[in-house]
Scaffold this active site. Sequence first.
Site, PDB file in Angstrom:
ATOM      1  N   TYR A 126       0.991  -1.292   0.038  1.00  0.00           N
ATOM      2  CA  TYR A 126      -0.082   0.024  -0.032  1.00  0.00           C
ATOM      3  C   TYR A 126       0.710   1.310  -0.095  1.00  0.00           C
ATOM      4  O   TYR A 126       0.680   2.188  -0.682  1.00  0.00           O
ATOM      5  CB  TYR A 126      -0.923   0.062   1.273  1.00  0.00           C
ATOM      6  CG  TYR A 126      -1.981   1.108   1.268  1.00  0.00           C
ATOM      7  CD1 TYR A 126      -3.080   0.889   0.389  1.00  0.00           C
ATOM      8  CD2 TYR A 126      -1.893   2.201   2.045  1.00  0.00           C
ATOM      9  CE1 TYR A 126      -4.100   2.017   0.523  1.00  0.00           C
ATOM     10  CE2 TYR A 126      -2.726   3.256   2.061  1.00  0.00           C
ATOM     11  CZ  TYR A 126      -3.912   3.234   1.270  1.00  0.00           C
ATOM     12  OH  TYR A 126      -4.879   4.196   1.328  1.00  0.00           O
ATOM     13  N   LYS A 130       1.119   4.116  -3.188  1.00  0.00           N
ATOM     14  CA  LYS A 130       0.581   5.416  -2.991  1.00  0.00           C
ATOM     15  C   LYS A 130       1.837   6.326  -3.229  1.00  0.00           C
ATOM     16  O   LYS A 130       1.617   7.656  -3.787  1.00  0.00           O
ATOM     17  CB  LYS A 130      -0.041   5.848  -1.642  1.00  0.00           C
ATOM     18  CG  LYS A 130      -1.225   4.854  -1.275  1.00  0.00           C
ATOM     19  CD  LYS A 130      -2.318   5.267  -2.327  1.00  0.00           C
ATOM     20  CE  LYS A 130      -3.740   4.917  -2.076  1.00  0.00           C
ATOM     21  NZ  LYS A 130      -4.606   5.426  -2.968  1.00  0.00           N
TER      22      LYS A 130
END
Length: 253
Positions: free
Chosen positions: A158, A162
């Site tokens: 994650y 991002k």
Amino acid sequence: MPAPDLSGRRALVTGASRGIGAAVADALAAAGAAVVLHGRDAALLTERAQAIAAAHGARTTTLTADLADPAAVERLAGEAWDALGGLDILVNNAGITFPALAHDQTLAEWDTTMAVNLRAPALLAARLGARMADAGGGSIVNVSSLAGLRALTEHYAYCASKAALQMATKVLALELGPRGVRANSVCPTVVLTEMGQQVWGEQAKAAPMLARIPTGRFGAPAEVAAAVVWLCSDAAGMVNGAELALDGGFSVA
């Protein structure tokens, strides 16, 4: 300061059936925009779109697509453009996470995270950003995360997805800015959506994170939506390539 006026503008919001995406779609419509709501659950999307249309008198439509499938993303770009006769705003909100320590992250989880959180928004922004530029301009807002600015345990894929999305946003700002399309990212800390509750709902897990946020609380979807609407408005006309932290001061510590 007057409320942003997006009358006459047309927007695509991904992941708009719930959480931040639903709040963004509602806020854009409240500001006067017509909105294409994207998601995977057609029934829920239709319900959401009808509620937004009734509340704000806005034109809404819905499209479903699996963002892990690049061919579906390509179709979504074309269908969203055609649905409203063009687009002025793209909000890449859809995201996914599989909390796990780095050595426990599976290859399938890594690949799916990168496909949904990075490849899909990057592809949509490239395709639709170019068309917006040819049509006279527009605004792209990528909903990133504080996890793209600060490392978090159990967020291996994650955080990587991002952080990469934020750099992609900056490249878009450089390439599309001269052609009238601004690209920015918003970086919330924990937002208490359904996904946020699943990951941070336990008090024992939430307490250390809350202790690092000077305002002492997590965010709300409406707060992210307000920032997105502002970035899409003329009031933010000189904001391009920015990473807007919506973190209660977490990142200054």
